[in-house]
Structures are given as C-alpha cells and as structure tokens.
Design an enzyme around this catalytic site. Structure first.
Site, PDB file in Angstrom:
ATOM      1  N   ARG A   1    -173.272  30.528 -40.296  1.00 46.34           N
ATOM      2  CA  ARG A   1    -172.378  30.423 -41.447  1.00 46.34           C
ATOM      3  C   ARG A   1    -171.075  31.130 -41.120  1.00 46.34           C
ATOM      4  O   ARG A   1    -171.088  32.277 -40.663  1.00 46.34           O
ATOM      5  CB  ARG A   1    -173.019  31.056 -42.677  1.00 46.34           C
ATOM      6  CG  ARG A   1    -172.099  30.947 -43.887  1.00 46.34           C
ATOM      7  CD  ARG A   1    -172.729  31.474 -45.125  1.00 46.34           C
ATOM      8  NE  ARG A   1    -172.751  32.931 -45.147  1.00 46.34           N
ATOM      9  CZ  ARG A   1    -173.230  33.644 -46.157  1.00 46.34           C
ATOM     10  NH1 ARG A   1    -173.760  33.021 -47.198  1.00 46.34           N
ATOM     11  NH2 ARG A   1    -173.218  34.945 -46.136  1.00 46.34           N
TER      12      ARG A   1
ATOM     13  N   GLU B   1    -173.376  26.743 -53.728  1.00 44.99           N
ATOM     14  CA  GLU B   1    -173.561  28.024 -54.410  1.00 44.99           C
ATOM     15  C   GLU B   1    -172.546  28.223 -55.537  1.00 44.99           C
ATOM     16  O   GLU B   1    -172.531  29.242 -56.192  1.00 44.99           O
ATOM     17  CB  GLU B   1    -173.502  29.177 -53.416  1.00 44.99           C
ATOM     18  CG  GLU B   1    -172.266  29.216 -52.546  1.00 44.99           C
ATOM     19  CD  GLU B   1    -172.281  30.356 -51.527  1.00 44.99           C
ATOM     20  OE1 GLU B   1    -173.106  31.268 -51.640  1.00 44.99           O
ATOM     21  OE2 GLU B   1    -171.444  30.317 -50.604  1.00 44.99           O
TER      22      GLU B   1
ATOM     23  N   ARG C   1    -174.090  39.425 -59.576  1.00 49.26           N
ATOM     24  CA  ARG C   1    -175.384  39.584 -58.901  1.00 49.26           C
ATOM     25  C   ARG C   1    -175.720  41.045 -58.611  1.00 49.26           C
ATOM     26  O   ARG C   1    -176.867  41.389 -58.363  1.00 49.26           O
ATOM     27  CB  ARG C   1    -175.408  38.767 -57.610  1.00 49.26           C
ATOM     28  CG  ARG C   1    -174.319  39.162 -56.642  1.00 49.26           C
ATOM     29  CD  ARG C   1    -174.111  38.111 -55.568  1.00 49.26           C
ATOM     30  NE  ARG C   1    -174.982  38.302 -54.425  1.00 49.26           N
ATOM     31  CZ  ARG C   1    -174.970  37.531 -53.350  1.00 49.26           C
ATOM     32  NH1 ARG C   1    -174.166  36.478 -53.294  1.00 49.26           N
ATOM     33  NH2 ARG C   1    -175.764  37.763 -52.336  1.00 49.26           N
TER      34      ARG C   1
ATOM     35  N   ASN D   1    -178.302  32.904 -54.581  1.00 52.48           N
ATOM     36  CA  ASN D   1    -177.797  34.231 -54.975  1.00 52.48           C
ATOM     37  C   ASN D   1    -176.482  34.102 -55.729  1.00 52.48           C
ATOM     38  O   ASN D   1    -176.273  34.735 -56.754  1.00 52.48           O
ATOM     39  CB  ASN D   1    -177.580  35.126 -53.752  1.00 52.48           C
ATOM     40  CG  ASN D   1    -178.798  35.185 -52.871  1.00 52.48           C
ATOM     41  OD1 ASN D   1    -179.896  34.917 -53.343  1.00 52.48           O
ATOM     42  ND2 ASN D   1    -178.632  35.519 -51.612  1.00 52.48           N
ATOM     43  N   ASP D   2    -175.611  33.253 -55.184  1.00 56.37           N
ATOM     44  CA  ASP D   2    -174.333  33.040 -55.864  1.00 56.37           C
ATOM     45  C   ASP D   2    -174.427  31.964 -56.926  1.00 56.37           C
ATOM     46  O   ASP D   2    -173.771  32.057 -57.959  1.00 56.37           O
ATOM     47  CB  ASP D   2    -173.242  32.687 -54.848  1.00 56.37           C
ATOM     48  CG  ASP D   2    -172.724  33.930 -54.161  1.00 56.37           C
ATOM     49  OD1 ASP D   2    -172.347  34.872 -54.880  1.00 56.37           O
ATOM     50  OD2 ASP D   2    -172.738  33.985 -52.924  1.00 56.37           O
TER      51      ASP D   2
ATOM     52  N   CYS E   1    -181.121  28.817 -48.660  1.00 57.48           N
ATOM     53  CA  CYS E   1    -181.076  30.085 -47.929  1.00 57.48           C
ATOM     54  C   CYS E   1    -180.895  31.265 -48.883  1.00 57.48           C
ATOM     55  O   CYS E   1    -180.871  32.406 -48.456  1.00 57.48           O
ATOM     56  CB  CYS E   1    -179.979  30.059 -46.868  1.00 57.48           C
ATOM     57  SG  CYS E   1    -178.359  29.711 -47.549  1.00 57.48           S
TER      58      CYS E   1
ATOM     59  N   ARG F   1    -175.667  35.228 -41.173  1.00 59.76           N
ATOM     60  CA  ARG F   1    -174.510  35.720 -41.933  1.00 59.76           C
ATOM     61  C   ARG F   1    -173.564  36.440 -40.973  1.00 59.76           C
ATOM     62  O   ARG F   1    -173.754  37.620 -40.686  1.00 59.76           O
ATOM     63  CB  ARG F   1    -174.962  36.706 -43.013  1.00 59.76           C
ATOM     64  CG  ARG F   1    -175.685  36.108 -44.198  1.00 59.76           C
ATOM     65  CD  ARG F   1    -175.990  37.199 -45.197  1.00 59.76           C
ATOM     66  NE  ARG F   1    -176.402  36.695 -46.485  1.00 59.76           N
ATOM     67  CZ  ARG F   1    -177.679  36.550 -46.870  1.00 59.76           C
ATOM     68  NH1 ARG F   1    -178.651  36.871 -46.050  1.00 59.76           N
ATOM     69  NH2 ARG F   1    -177.967  36.102 -48.078  1.00 59.76           N
TER      70      ARG F   1
ATOM     71  N   HIS G   1    -175.351  42.427 -51.906  1.00 59.20           N
ATOM     72  CA  HIS G   1    -175.473  42.222 -50.464  1.00 59.20           C
ATOM     73  C   HIS G   1    -176.123  43.403 -49.772  1.00 59.20           C
ATOM     74  O   HIS G   1    -176.829  43.244 -48.783  1.00 59.20           O
ATOM     75  CB  HIS G   1    -174.106  41.884 -49.863  1.00 59.20           C
ATOM     76  CG  HIS G   1    -173.713  40.467 -50.142  1.00 59.20           C
ATOM     77  ND1 HIS G   1    -172.739  40.137 -51.047  1.00 59.20           N
ATOM     78  CD2 HIS G   1    -174.220  39.308 -49.685  1.00 59.20           C
ATOM     79  CE1 HIS G   1    -172.641  38.826 -51.111  1.00 59.20           C
ATOM     80  NE2 HIS G   1    -173.528  38.298 -50.300  1.00 59.20           N
TER      81      HIS G   1
HETATM   82  C1  PEP Z   1    -176.427  32.889 -51.485  1.00 61.34           C
HETATM   83  O1  PEP Z   1    -175.407  33.048 -52.161  1.00 61.34           O
HETATM   84  O2  PEP Z   1    -177.515  32.500 -51.956  1.00 61.34           O
HETATM   85  C2  PEP Z   1    -176.410  33.174 -50.042  1.00 61.34           C
HETATM   86  C3  PEP Z   1    -177.433  32.876 -49.275  1.00 61.34           C
HETATM   87  O3  PEP Z   1    -175.336  33.792 -49.530  1.00 61.34           O
HETATM   88  P1  PEP Z   1    -174.965  35.343 -49.736  1.00 61.34           P
HETATM   89  O4  PEP Z   1    -176.169  36.019 -50.319  1.00 61.34           O
HETATM   90  O5  PEP Z   1    -174.621  35.857 -48.392  1.00 61.34           O
HETATM   91  O6  PEP Z   1    -173.816  35.292 -50.651  1.00 61.34           O
HETATM   92 MG    MG Z   2    -173.509  33.263 -51.247  1.00 62.75          MG
END
Ligand code: PEP
Ligand code: MG
Length: 587
Positions: free
Chosen positions: A339, A439, A473, A462-463, A510, A303, A195
């Site tokens: 979100r 996710e 990650r 991402n998740d 996203c 976010r 993050h």
């Molecule tokens: C994701 O997980 O792809 C996402 C957009 O949320 P974050 O990166 O805030 O976990």
């Molecule tokens: Mg996420």
C-alpha cells in the site's frame, strides 16, 4: 509504609495478551535541559527546530482539545488556553531573540523565557492568574519534549522489561518501542482502532488504551501492575493471589495458541470446499518470517508509511527499493499487496511538514498528499515499488480513494513510472495488479465504478467505519458507537462485494474486522474472497473458516443483515458463535 491496595481500572483492550511487571511511566519523566553555545551555522536551524516544536505542540493540543470537547468542556478550554499561549508573540520572539543573540540552544532559550513569565504570574495575588502559571509550566515541558524528541530517548533508555505508561502514544512513538523490553503498554488516550493500537497488535505487545484520564496522577515508575489486553483492564498493585491467577491465564493463552498450530499448513477451506485467500497485514520486514511460519498465503496489506515514521528524513528511492526488494524476496513468490503511504490523519511524518489543518483525518491524507501537496514523494515511492516488482508477485494498493479520478490518477502515475523506467532500461514486472482501498463511504457507494478501473478492491473497515459513522477511530469516548456490526456497515460491505464481483474483480478486507472471529462467518457468507488479518488472529480465523460450511455462512449473513441495531446483530452472533467457537472468541 503500608502496601497500596489492589485497584482495577477499566479501559479498552487494544492488543491481546497479559503482561505482568513494573510500570515505566513516560508522563513523570524528568527532562534535563543543558546550556549549550551554538556555532553561527547552527543558529538558524535551531530557530527552525524551535518553530517546528511549537507547531507540533499546538497540533497535540488541538487534538486533545477536539477529543475532550464533547465530554468535558472545561478541560477542552484549558487546551485552548495553552494553544493561545503558544501563539503569544512575546514568548516566541523572546525565545528566538535569545537563540540568535545569546546563541542558546532552543530548549534552554525557551525554558528561560517561560520561567521569566511564570515568575511574573506567580507573584500576582490572583488565583486565576496564578493558575495560568501552571499552564505555562505545562506547555513549557510539552514544547521542550518536542525539541528534544524526548519520548524516543526515554524509550531507548529502558533497561529491564516494563509496562510502558503514557498519557498518549503516537504511531511514530509506538514504532520505536523496543519489543524485547516492552511487556505491554497502557494509555489514557486512544481507541481500539487507533494506529498505535493496530501496531501494538502487529508487534504482539499486549495493550490497554482509553484508561481514566487522571491515571497519570496515581501511577508511577516502578509500581507493580498487570494488564489484560483481552479484557481491557489494568490492575495496579496486584495481590499475590491475583498475580498467580494472571500467570495461569498467560499460560492458558500460550497453550491455546499452541493448539492452533496444527492448522498452519492447512488451506483456509470451508467444509464444503470453498477456498479463501488467507493473507496477513504487516508493518515491518521482521514480521515476514513469522507470518510465513503461520501459513499466510501472502501479505494482503503492507503499510509502508512506517518507513516514513521511523526516521526523521524521507526514505530515499534506493532505501525503499532495498526494503521492498528484501520483503518481496523473503516471500518466495507469494503475493504481496504494497500500500502506498497512508500518511496524514494520526500518522504525521517528521521528515516533511504537512499543512496545518483543522481536521487532519478529513484533510491531506494518503493519496491526497500526492494530488494536493507533493507529487514527488509519491512518484519516488512508486518507482521503488515498481523496480522491486521484478523480484516477486507485487500488487499495489492505493489508500483513501474517494472517487474515480483518484484511482485513474494512480493508474496513470504507475504507467508513467513504468515508461520512465523503460526508457532507462530498468526492469520491472509487466503486470502489476492495481487495487483501491474501499474505506471512504463515497468509494463504497461507487465500488462498481472504481472496480472498473482496477484489478481488486480491499475493504478498509477501520476507516470505513470511522467515516461512515462519523466516529473518530481513536476516540475512547465514542468507542460505543464505533461498531463493525452496525447495519449500515454490514450493508456497505455486502454492496462493495456484490459490486466488485459484478465487475469481475476480487474483493478482500484488510481492516481489523477481518481479524475479528465474531465477524468471520458473516464475511464469508457475504462472499469476501480474501481475509488479510493481523498475525495473532490468523490461525483463529483460519480455524473458523475450516470448521464451517459456506452455505451456513450465507444463511447467517442474511440473518445478520435483517437486524436494526449493532446490539441485535452482536447478540445474534454471540448466541451462535459462543456455542460453536467459545474459546476462539474469548481467549
Ligand atoms: C483500514 O482503514 O481499515 C486500513 C486497513 O487501513 P489503516 O488502518 O492503516 O488506516
Ligand atoms: Mg485506512
């Protein structure tokens, strides 16, 4: 003194751009501990503060231990020793006794307790035990830093533009970086999709993470450096020639970015006429003007957790209402996907304490905070969002949905909040579309069932990648496995889009994959309806969308799905895209 030789270190490019300047090292910072006498009413809060700092330190150490375990068992063992030392009842009791009986501030009380222990160890003629004294020193500064909230203070003291070096930077520290004085940041710990790295991209701070673990021993405040966030390299003590070369690169990037400006006002439409929604991800209200200027059609992901990370107290309903209203109004009717907070995992709030867990990423995170820990924090946020919805085009997105009951729970909570507001005569928008983030692998598999319960889906790659491939990650050691083009991920994305469309809902993305120019044609070909991207990528992605035919993307996606490994997919895409969009992909 002879000038040090230029040295190049390889890391992971986390946010693009080149930074040239002096290092400001947070790992070598000096900590002053003052001697204060507490007033009676300050004593118990001070004990609490101390306990909290110990917990935070143990948490840090646990993370470090987990991250190191696979690669370097000896180092991991050291962290385990540090954790056990922090569990030592004598250390804790002595410190607390000194706070209570001598009315000492906790950092001084802890410092004295630890120095006493160090002396005992230092005097022993045994190398092993002597080494334990070094461990004591290490944990001493870690806890004191937490008591003093030292990282923030240090960053607040910056006087000139610098490249910040820290062994590890957390999202809550990143959020506090002063953008005008931080040219770039570099860390030893972290991956491209941690993050803190995502935030650096939002803040447009070039950064390189995952640098060698012992870097802190070699670099110091004041050292001259260059970081290249595109290539993921750090150059220490650059020669004049190298500096000139990177100054030129900085200029080239600037000129290239400028050349994309002509697409700002143009639609994200393929050559054969397919319109795509081009939205942006934001974390801060300050970003709204710039994404509007870039021609974003709206915000595809706001976010909100940063409202909780930036401060030590929980944001109140009123504070949140004001923040959301301002952002919504600034968007002049353009849609915004808000979100609900995705706290937990690597985003630990200061304002309330989440349960201590072995695996925070698999624990009380995001929506699970409401369902298993504290519903009030969630309803407070929902009330603020629903109230602010009267000012524009609001959609609510729920993170970490893993089963149908969770999205039903969220839907019910929104209805409950609306009802409460109605009885009080408070206005809100009647129709607020509800979306689920896809996710978690289970949600991807039942995307049709989840789509039935809501108005849209947003894929959080991402998740999704981290949970599907079982790769943290933020773990730089396993970056080679964290692959968006892994055939498993491509298939999941294909299936989510098909399932969403079967149920008549639109499907967006996203996650950072939407911002990767290498992925644009594949995602288009798989039928993605909306791309929500980080601001620096918006014009690149739009330029690609505008220069391809939807039909050619469908063929390309089909081909990409025919390979067995991520490497094969990457080779295939590179072969095609390097010719078509050379600079867009490399710059
Ligand atoms: C994701 O997980 O792809 C996402 C957009 O949320 P974050 O990166 O805030 O976990
Ligand atoms: Mg996420």
């Amino acid at each position: 003194m002879t000038k040090p030789k230029e040295i190049k270190y390889a890391g992971i490019g986390a946010a693009p751009g080149v930074a040239i300047g002096k290092i400001y090292s947070l790992s070598s910072r000096q900590i002053n501990v003052e001697n204060k006498t507490l007033k009676s009413h300050e004593i118990e809060p001070e004990v609490e503060k101390f306990r909290h700092a110990v917990e935070k330190s143990k948490n840090d150490l646990k993370i470090l231990q987990n991250k190191t375990e696979e690669m370097d068992k000896d180092t991991a063992q050291i962290f385990q020793v540090h954790i056990s030392m922090l569990d030592d009842v004598v250390i804790l009791e002595e410190t607390i006794k000194s706070i209570r009986e001598n009315k000492k501030n906790s950092d001084m009380a802890f410092l004295e307790t630890m120095e006493q222990m160090e002396k005992t160890f230092d005097n022993i003629e045994d190398d092993y035990l002597k080494a334990r004294a070094a461990d004591l020193r290490d944990i001493k500064w870690r806890v004191i830093r937490h008591i003093q909230g030292k990282v923030d203070e240090d960053l607040n003291k910056l006087k000139e533009p610098v490249i910040v070096f820290s062994r590890e930077l957390t999202p809550s520290e990143t959020v506090k970086l002063d953008r005008s004085l931080v040219l770039g940041f570099i860390t030893e710990v972290g991956g491209r999709n941690s993050h803190a790295a995502i935030m650096a991209r939002s803040l447009k701070i070039p950064s390189v993470v995952g640098l060698p673990r012992d870097l802190h021993q070699f670099i110091h405040t004041g050292d001259q450096a260059i970081l290249d966030g595109n290539k993921g390299i750090l150059i220490m003590y650059p020669t004049l020639r190298t500096t000139r070369q990177f100054e030129k690169k900085q200029k080239d990037i600037f000129t290239f970015e400028k050349s994309l400006d002509s697409t700002k006002k143009l639609p994200a439409r393929t050559k054969d006429g397919k319109d795509i929604d081009m939205a942006a991800n934001i974390e801060f209200i300050e970003e709204v003007e710039s994404i509007k200027d870039l021609g974003a059609q709206g915000v595809g992901l706001f976010r909100t957790e940063y409202l909780y990370l930036a401060k030590d107290q929980l944001p109140t309903e009123e504070e949140q209402f004001i923040e959301y209203s301002q952002i919504i109004k600034k968007l002049d009717g353009k849609p915004i996907v808000i979100r609900t907070f995705d706290l937990g995992g690597d985003k630990m709030p200061q304002s309330f304490r989440l349960p201590k867990e072995e695996n925070p990423f698999l624990g009380v995170r995001a929506i699970r905070i409401a369902t298993s820990f504290d519903e009030n924090i969630f309803t407070t946020q929902l009330r603020a969002i629903v109230r602010a919805s009267v000012f524009g085009n609001v959609r609510i997105l729920f993170p970490m949905i893993s089963c149908v009951s969770e999205i039903r729970y969220c839907q019910n909570m929104v209805n409950k909040v609306k009802k409460q507001l109605k009885t009080k005569g408070i206005k809100y928008a009647e129709k607020i579309p509800i979306g689920a983030m896809i996710e978690v692998p289970s949600a991807a598999v039942i995307a049709d069932l989840i789509a039935k319960e809501c108005d849209f889906l947003s894929i959080g790659t991402n998740d999704l990648i981290q949970y599907s491939l079982a790769v943290d990650r933020g773990n730089e050691y396993l970056a080679y496995l964290y692959k968006p083009f892994n055939p498993a991920i491509l298939r999941l994305i294909r299936d989510i889009i098909i399932k969403g469309h079967e149920r008549g809902v639109w499907v967006g993305m996203c996650g950072e994959m939407a911002s990767d120019p290498m992925a644009t044609m594949v995602l288009l070909g798989l039928g993605l309806d909306e791309f929500s991207v980080s601001a620096p990528s918006l014009l690149r992605i739009k330029t690609i969308i505008r220069s391809v035919e939807y039909s050619e993307c469908e063929k390309l996606a089909k081909n990409a799905l025919s390979f067995n490994t991520s490497q094969e997919v990457e080779n295939y895409l590179e072969g095609i895209l390097e010719k078509k969009f050379k600079y867009l992909i490399q710059a």
